[in-house]
Design an enzyme around this catalytic site. Structure first.
Site, short mmCIF file in Angstrom:
data_model
loop_
_atom_site.label_atom_id
_atom_site.label_comp_id
_atom_site.label_asym_id
_atom_site.label_seq_id
_atom_site.Cartn_x
_atom_site.Cartn_y
_atom_site.Cartn_z
N PHE A 144 -15.03 -28.41 -33.63
CA PHE A 144 -15.29 -28.18 -34.90
C PHE A 144 -14.49 -30.07 -34.86
O PHE A 144 -14.09 -30.16 -34.26
CB PHE A 144 -13.86 -28.13 -36.73
CG PHE A 144 -14.08 -28.09 -37.41
CD1 PHE A 144 -14.87 -27.93 -37.94
CD2 PHE A 144 -13.07 -28.92 -38.17
CE1 PHE A 144 -15.56 -28.39 -39.80
CE2 PHE A 144 -13.77 -29.27 -39.62
CZ PHE A 144 -14.26 -28.89 -40.03
N ASP B 269 -7.88 -22.63 -31.59
CA ASP B 269 -8.19 -22.54 -33.05
C ASP B 269 -8.90 -21.00 -33.66
O ASP B 269 -10.29 -21.38 -33.76
CB ASP B 269 -9.51 -23.84 -33.12
CG ASP B 269 -9.95 -24.45 -34.91
OD1 ASP B 269 -9.47 -23.53 -35.87
OD2 ASP B 269 -10.05 -25.49 -35.12
N TYR C 105 -7.13 -21.03 -45.63
CA TYR C 105 -8.54 -21.18 -47.29
C TYR C 105 -9.44 -20.58 -46.68
O TYR C 105 -9.81 -20.36 -47.55
CB TYR C 105 -7.99 -22.15 -47.66
CG TYR C 105 -8.13 -23.14 -46.36
CD1 TYR C 105 -10.10 -23.50 -46.18
CD2 TYR C 105 -7.93 -24.02 -45.84
CE1 TYR C 105 -9.93 -24.93 -45.02
CE2 TYR C 105 -8.18 -25.27 -45.24
CZ TYR C 105 -8.97 -25.29 -44.68
OH TYR C 105 -9.04 -26.64 -43.91
N LYS C 106 -9.40 -19.45 -45.49
CA LYS C 106 -11.18 -18.84 -45.36
C LYS C 106 -10.98 -17.21 -45.55
O LYS C 106 -10.82 -16.83 -46.67
CB LYS C 106 -11.80 -19.14 -44.46
CG LYS C 106 -11.76 -21.03 -43.93
CD LYS C 106 -12.41 -21.56 -42.72
CE LYS C 106 -12.11 -22.60 -41.83
NZ LYS C 106 -13.27 -23.65 -42.95
N ARG D 40 -25.45 -21.88 -43.91
CA ARG D 40 -24.31 -21.53 -43.24
C ARG D 40 -23.92 -19.69 -44.77
O ARG D 40 -23.93 -20.85 -45.55
CB ARG D 40 -22.67 -21.73 -42.68
CG ARG D 40 -23.23 -22.47 -41.83
CD ARG D 40 -21.30 -23.32 -40.97
NE ARG D 40 -20.69 -23.44 -42.71
CZ ARG D 40 -19.00 -23.32 -42.91
NH1 ARG D 40 -18.86 -23.45 -41.41
NH2 ARG D 40 -18.94 -24.23 -43.36
C1 LIG Z 1 -12.85 -24.83 -36.92
C2 LIG Z 1 -11.97 -25.61 -37.84
N1 LIG Z 1 -11.33 -26.18 -37.65
C3 LIG Z 1 -10.29 -27.03 -38.04
C4 LIG Z 1 -10.42 -27.63 -39.61
C5 LIG Z 1 -9.93 -28.21 -39.61
O1 LIG Z 1 -8.32 -27.93 -40.89
P1 LIG Z 1 -7.65 -28.69 -41.83
O2 LIG Z 1 -8.33 -29.85 -42.77
O3 LIG Z 1 -6.90 -27.45 -42.00
O4 LIG Z 1 -6.95 -29.90 -40.96
C6 LIG Z 1 -11.77 -27.10 -40.00
C7 LIG Z 1 -11.86 -26.60 -41.53
O5 LIG Z 1 -12.81 -25.95 -41.95
C8 LIG Z 1 -12.52 -25.46 -39.00
O6 LIG Z 1 -13.55 -25.25 -39.95
#
Ligand SMILES: Cc1ncc(COP(=O)(O)O)c(C=O)c1O
Length: 427
Positions: A134, A213, A238-239, A387
């Site tokens: 990400f 992650d 939140y997912k 997606r």
């Molecule tokens: C794989 C992944 N890592 C990190 C994040 C970032 O998360 P946050 O906004 O809670 O820092 C996301 C957000 O969708 C994500 O999908």
């Protein structure tokens, strides 16, 4: 319900699969808007649905705990919330009590974990990741490298855009200079799912620490952090955990890594926050990675979603999400590939999480037509991917068929032209 065009499909009847689904009852544990009965929600990989239990809990926390009990509530459960719910979430990710705490957001937790890992590997100057990760993670890892010193760098190993670049990663680990390997267990775009235990073992073999992650795998894929001897992990709630928009993230720190130090020390990570002592010691377990006052309202609302995952069981959830994505891919091959779509997720279910990505040259227009004309909610990732997330707690087999049927209708019915110029702020 609309019908899929005739085809060669020999898939089992969706209604029969839903009737036989041992997890079917969990759908009723979520709120479904009465004025949108046809909505097919396939974006639980971005924002999960609202658990019914969270509605009453929100009222209880606001009205009774805050409204009536006021500051007394800190002694009536608020203070322990991040670690008490963390201990429950530990049961979802194969961790022990005291190894998981709710805190901050994923990006901040990742920063804390990455800097802690770099400080624990002096003399090693490289962080490895891959280009499936990400973007926020790579930005955070670079910030952690900068904080560690000018000799530190982040190496982003290139992939083919779908599959994790295992060989490239292993080759980069050869030289003894790698301090940390940080990867997304399930990649946010393609849905690629790393073999968490095998990669962790290879990283340890190279003398480095690993930081996973889990945003796209927690609640979607069985995870055993303890058995894999993972050092550090972060993830959002939140997912697939259904904790609500902006709900706090979680941080896992192995009990076998007491040497890891939180780089953003604060009173909530001390061994006695209310001693108000400049020189307070650090808490012994994962709570040493907490920093300041937790967001009580959103932290409390993570629990109903965790309870549902524990009740359903990750093996059953995984079996259903594999069945849903396999069905979707079979229908995509039959009905959508001839209409210009291409699969951009691994075909092997063992190598993917619970979402599937499709390429289409007009992906944003398809996405907008689905949302605005067909009551189907996937999401769009630039430049040309859609997606589709199959959260097994509430997505039905019939939803899979219906989503494909409505996508066919968008393409055949001119929806792409009607939405070609749409520019939503959040696609
Ligand atoms: C794989 C992944 N890592 C990190 C994040 C970032 O998360 P946050 O906004 O809670 O820092 C996301 C957000 O969708 C994500 O999908």
């Amino acid at each position: 319900m609309s019908q899929l065009p005739d085809g060669a499909s020999d898939l089992a009847d969706a209604a029969a699969l839903d009737a036989a689904d041992p997890l079917a009852g969990f759908r009723d544990a979520f709120v479904h808007a009465e004025d949108e009965p046809d909505l097919i929600y396939l974006d639980g990989n971005s924002l999960g649905r609202l658990p019914v239990a969270s509605v009453a809990l929100a009222a209880e926390v606001v009205e009774a705990q805050w409204g009536r009990r006021l500051i007394r509530s800190w002694n009536e459960g608020w203070f322990e919330l991040p670690t008490r719910i963390g201990d429950r979430l530990a049961g979802v990710v194969g961790a022990a009590p005291g190894e998981v705490a709710l805190a901050d957001n994923t990006s901040v937790c990742l920063y804390k974990a990455a800097v802690a890992a770099l400080q624990a590997r002096p003399g090693r100057t490289r962080i490895l990741t891959d280009d499936l990760n990400f973007p926020s993670d790579v930005q955070v890892l670079r910030a952690a490298a900068r904080a560690a010193g000018p000799d530190h760098e982040v190496v982003v190993v290139p992939s083919d855009g779908v599959h994790g670049p295992l060989d490239g990663l292993l080759a980069e680990m050869d030289d003894g200079g790698v301090a940390l390997v940080s990867l997304s267990h399930v990649a946010y775009m393609s849905g690629w799912c790393w073999d968490l235990a095998a990669v962790t073992a290879a990283v340890h073999e190279a003398g480095a620490l690993v930081l996973w992650d889990l945003c796209h795998s927690v609640g979607a894929v069985p995870i055993d952090l303890g058995a894999a001897e993972v050092d550090l992990a972060v993830g959002c709630t939140y997912k697939y955990v259904n904790g609500g928009p902006g709900s706090p993230a979680f941080l896992y720190v192995s009990a076998d890594r007491p040497e890891l130090v939180n780089p953003i020390a604060g009173w909530y990570g001390s061994d006695d926050p209310f001693a108000f002592d400049f020189d307070a010691g650090r808490a012994p377990d994962v709570s040493r990675f907490l920093t300041g006052t937790p967001p009580v309202l959103s932290t409390a609302l993570v629990e109903p979603g965790v309870d549902l995952l524990l009740e359903a069981g990750m093996d059953r959830l995984r079996a259903k999400s594999v069945a849903l994505t396999e069905r979707f891919i079979a229908l995509v091959d039959e009905h959508l590939v001839p209409r210009g779509f291409e699969l951009r997720s691994p075909r092997d279910p063992d190598l993917r999480g619970a979402h599937v990505s499709l390429f289409h040259p007009d992906a944003l227009a398809v996405d907008q037509a689905l949302i605005n004309e067909e009551s189907v909610i996937p999401d769009f990732r630039p430049p040309d991917l859609l997606r589709f997330g199959f959260a097994p707690l509430y997505v039905r087999y019939a939803d899979v068929d219906e989503a494909v049927a409505r996508t066919v209708r968008v393409v055949d019915g001119g929806g792409i032209d009607r939405w070609r110029d749409a520019k939503p702020a959040v696609p």
